[in-house]
Write a protein that holds these residues in place. Structure first.
Motif, short mmCIF file in Angstrom:
data_model
loop_
_atom_site.label_atom_id
_atom_site.label_comp_id
_atom_site.label_asym_id
_atom_site.label_seq_id
_atom_site.Cartn_x
_atom_site.Cartn_y
_atom_site.Cartn_z
N TYR A 282 -0.09 7.11 5.97
CA TYR A 282 0.60 6.30 4.95
C TYR A 282 2.07 6.63 5.02
CZ TYR A 282 1.99 4.34 0.43
OH TYR A 282 2.62 3.61 -0.55
N ASP A 283 2.89 5.63 5.17
CA ASP A 283 4.36 5.68 5.16
C ASP A 283 4.93 4.69 6.17
OD1 ASP A 283 5.13 7.48 3.14
OD2 ASP A 283 4.76 9.21 4.44
N HIS A 290 4.81 6.39 18.38
CA HIS A 290 5.07 7.08 19.64
C HIS A 290 3.92 7.97 20.09
CE1 HIS A 290 8.97 5.37 19.38
NE2 HIS A 290 9.46 6.22 18.50
N VAL A 291 2.87 8.12 19.26
CA VAL A 291 1.70 8.89 19.68
C VAL A 291 0.70 7.96 20.33
CG1 VAL A 291 1.97 10.73 17.98
CG2 VAL A 291 0.76 8.63 17.34
N HIS A 292 -0.28 8.54 21.00
CA HIS A 292 -1.30 7.72 21.66
C HIS A 292 -2.67 8.16 21.20
CE1 HIS A 292 -3.11 5.13 24.65
NE2 HIS A 292 -3.91 6.14 24.97
N PRO A 293 -3.42 7.21 20.65
CA PRO A 293 -3.03 5.84 20.29
C PRO A 293 -2.11 5.84 19.07
CG PRO A 293 -5.21 6.29 19.46
CD PRO A 293 -4.83 7.50 20.27
N ALA A 294 -1.39 4.74 18.88
CA ALA A 294 -0.49 4.63 17.72
C ALA A 294 -1.29 4.77 16.42
CB ALA A 294 0.25 3.30 17.75
N LEU A 295 -0.62 5.30 15.41
CA LEU A 295 -1.29 5.64 14.15
C LEU A 295 -1.53 4.41 13.28
CD1 LEU A 295 -2.23 7.81 12.08
CD2 LEU A 295 0.15 7.94 11.30
N THR A 296 -2.78 4.23 12.87
CA THR A 296 -3.12 3.23 11.86
C THR A 296 -2.60 3.74 10.51
OG1 THR A 296 -5.09 2.43 13.01
CG2 THR A 296 -5.02 2.12 10.62
N THR A 297 -1.80 2.92 9.84
CA THR A 297 -1.11 3.42 8.64
C THR A 297 -0.81 2.28 7.68
OG1 THR A 297 0.76 4.81 7.92
CG2 THR A 297 1.20 3.19 9.64
N PHE A 298 -0.13 2.62 6.60
CA PHE A 298 0.34 1.64 5.62
C PHE A 298 1.85 1.78 5.54
CE2 PHE A 298 -4.05 2.19 4.66
CZ PHE A 298 -4.49 0.96 4.17
N ALA A 299 2.56 0.72 5.90
CA ALA A 299 4.02 0.75 5.96
C ALA A 299 4.63 0.37 4.63
CB ALA A 299 4.53 -0.19 7.05
N PRO A 322 13.65 -0.51 -21.49
CA PRO A 322 13.17 0.17 -20.28
C PRO A 322 11.69 -0.02 -20.02
CG PRO A 322 13.71 1.76 -22.00
CD PRO A 322 14.25 0.44 -22.44
N GLU A 323 10.91 -0.17 -21.06
CA GLU A 323 9.47 -0.27 -20.88
C GLU A 323 9.01 -1.64 -20.41
OE1 GLU A 323 7.13 1.56 -23.92
OE2 GLU A 323 8.55 3.19 -24.21
N THR A 324 9.95 -2.58 -20.31
CA THR A 324 9.66 -3.88 -19.72
C THR A 324 10.10 -3.94 -18.26
OG1 THR A 324 11.78 -4.91 -20.34
CG2 THR A 324 9.99 -4.96 -21.97
N LEU A 325 10.72 -2.88 -17.77
CA LEU A 325 11.28 -2.86 -16.42
C LEU A 325 10.40 -2.00 -15.53
CD1 LEU A 325 15.05 -2.44 -17.38
CD2 LEU A 325 13.84 -4.55 -16.77
N ARG A 326 9.23 -2.52 -15.22
CA ARG A 326 8.27 -1.80 -14.40
C ARG A 326 7.68 -2.75 -13.36
NH1 ARG A 326 5.35 1.23 -19.52
NH2 ARG A 326 7.08 2.67 -19.99
N GLU A 327 7.86 -2.41 -12.11
CA GLU A 327 7.39 -3.26 -11.03
C GLU A 327 6.65 -2.43 -9.99
OE1 GLU A 327 10.75 -5.26 -9.38
OE2 GLU A 327 11.26 -6.31 -11.24
N THR A 328 5.67 -3.04 -9.34
CA THR A 328 4.97 -2.39 -8.23
C THR A 328 4.83 -3.38 -7.09
OG1 THR A 328 2.77 -2.99 -9.05
CG2 THR A 328 3.66 -0.86 -9.77
N ALA A 329 4.54 -2.86 -5.91
CA ALA A 329 4.33 -3.69 -4.73
C ALA A 329 3.27 -3.03 -3.86
CB ALA A 329 5.64 -3.87 -3.95
N SER A 330 2.81 -3.75 -2.86
CA SER A 330 1.77 -3.24 -1.96
C SER A 330 2.37 -2.72 -0.67
CB SER A 330 0.77 -4.35 -1.62
OG SER A 330 0.13 -4.83 -2.79
N ALA A 331 1.73 -1.71 -0.10
CA ALA A 331 2.08 -1.28 1.26
C ALA A 331 1.38 -2.21 2.25
CB ALA A 331 1.64 0.16 1.48
N GLN A 332 1.92 -2.30 3.45
CA GLN A 332 1.37 -3.20 4.47
C GLN A 332 0.47 -2.44 5.43
OE1 GLN A 332 4.29 -4.89 7.10
NE2 GLN A 332 2.79 -6.10 8.24
N PHE A 333 -0.78 -2.87 5.52
CA PHE A 333 -1.73 -2.22 6.42
C PHE A 333 -1.39 -2.57 7.86
CE2 PHE A 333 -6.19 -2.24 8.31
CZ PHE A 333 -6.23 -0.86 8.47
#
Length: 356
Positions: A282-283, A290-299, A322-333
């Motif tokens: 994850y990251d 650059h590793v082999h095989p390339a790492l399956t991850t979440f970008a 401030p309590e109305t200013l909250r956002e989230t997003a998804s990582a990309q598989f």
């Protein structure tokens, strides 16, 4: 010799628009009591007339310097992570889009961190702060609450009182990773988590638990390891897991660095990633390609995260709750070659340390 052009004043703007100077000033500074339509009208007129506010005078009047603060903790393991350049570029761009600047400072120890926040605020170098990598019990939050200084977090808080944030739903990513491995036939799945003082680790652990439940699998707590964030720590954790009498056939890692350490531990035991052992990270760091095989991850799009945090902080500075200013997003598989079907011979190969 011609005289220099007279500087356009806020009075000139007010006369041209048929508005009061107060309304023009508040519109230029984004106050929420001025309608979006009026704000847009004022800003377009400012562009047409080439109006430039006197920043020093503006700071004296409003108590604001139109600067966002970011303090880098050099003692933190993330201090030199590859994400930082993209993240800061996004912060700077998000600030610039709204006419703000970004002030970046560093603290070489936890002891100097609070002094850095206080000095930036006292010296008028920051109106508010973006706090990276939210902690479960975050002393920065407590300090800025006490100082009554606006802030936004990159990450969530268990006590959300007065907190604004942007975060990536890492728990969803880890949940998805477990289901992905279960669909490939893996049932003995290990989890190497990140630093438990950070909010992200708690959430990703929750995602692992939910993923195992969703796949109908029992958790072997002997296969769950905490506080591993570096390549060396990931390698050591994987070595212990792979040397168990019943080792895992798949390992989910909360951070890519630890996942790359798993590669090393596997290689030392003659195991092939993707066939003998499946690994997810994850990251989305570049090293994973650059590793082999390339790492399956979440970008994670760290530039976008920086820009969104800057805009949230500016909205908070302009008076939004401030309590109305909250956002989230998804990582990309990103499905690469480090995961594969579990075969019966795969379990035997791991148990024998890769030796047939």
């Amino acid at each position: 010799m011609s005289k220099p052009a007279r500087r356009v004043t806020i009075s000139d703007m007010a006369d041209a628009l048929g508005l009061t100077k107060s309304t023009v000033s508040r519109a230029m500074n984004g106050y929420t009591d001025i309608s979006p339509a009026t704000q847009l009208r004022v800003k377009r007129m400012a562009e047409q007339m080439n109006y430039q506010p006197l920043s020093h005078a503006q700071a004296i009047k409003t108590g604001r310097t139109r600067a966002l603060g970011f303090v880098l903790q050099l003692s933190d393991h993330d201090a030199h992570r590859p994400f930082l350049a993209e993240f800061l570029a996004g912060l700077s761009a998000g600030a610039s889009d709204e006419g703000y600047t970004l002030t970046v400072a560093s603290a070489d120890s936890d002891a100097t961190l609070f002094d850095t926040f206080r000095s930036l605020r006292r010296d008028g170098k920051a109106d508010g702060f973006v706090l990276p990598r939210a902690m479960v019990r975050d002393p920065r939050v407590a300090l800025l609450r006490d100082m009554d200084v606006p802030f936004v977090l990159y990450g969530r808080q268990e006590d959300p009182t007065g907190c604004s944030w942007f975060d990536i739903r890492g728990e969803d990513a880890i949940h998805e990773a477990v289901l992905h491995l279960a669909e490939l036939g893996h049932s003995r799945i290990a989890f190497i988590n990140g630093g438990t003082k950070y909010s992200y680790a708690r959430l990703r652990h929750q995602g692992f638990v939910a993923g195992m439940a969703g796949a109908g699998l029992d958790i072997d707590h002997g296969l769950v390891v905490e506080n591993k964030v570096t390549l060396a720590e990931g390698q050591a954790a994987a070595a212990r897991l792979l040397d168990l009498p019943e080792p895992p056939t798949a390992i989910v890692c909360a951070v890519d660095r630890a996942a790359l350490g798993v590669y090393r531990a596997a290689a030392q035991r003659g195991l092939s990633i993707g066939s003998d052992l499946s690994v997810t990270g994850y990251d989305g760091i570049e090293d994973g390609t650059h590793v082999h095989p390339a790492l399956t991850t979440f970008a994670v799009d760290n530039r976008d995260a920086g820009a969104r945090l800057a805009k949230l902080l500016i909205r908070r500075l302009r008076g939004e709750d401030p309590e109305t200013l909250r956002e989230t997003a998804s990582a990309q598989f990103i499905n690469r070659g480090s995961t594969g079907p579990r075969h019966d011979e795969c379990r035997n190969n791991i148990s024998m340390g890769g030796k047939q």
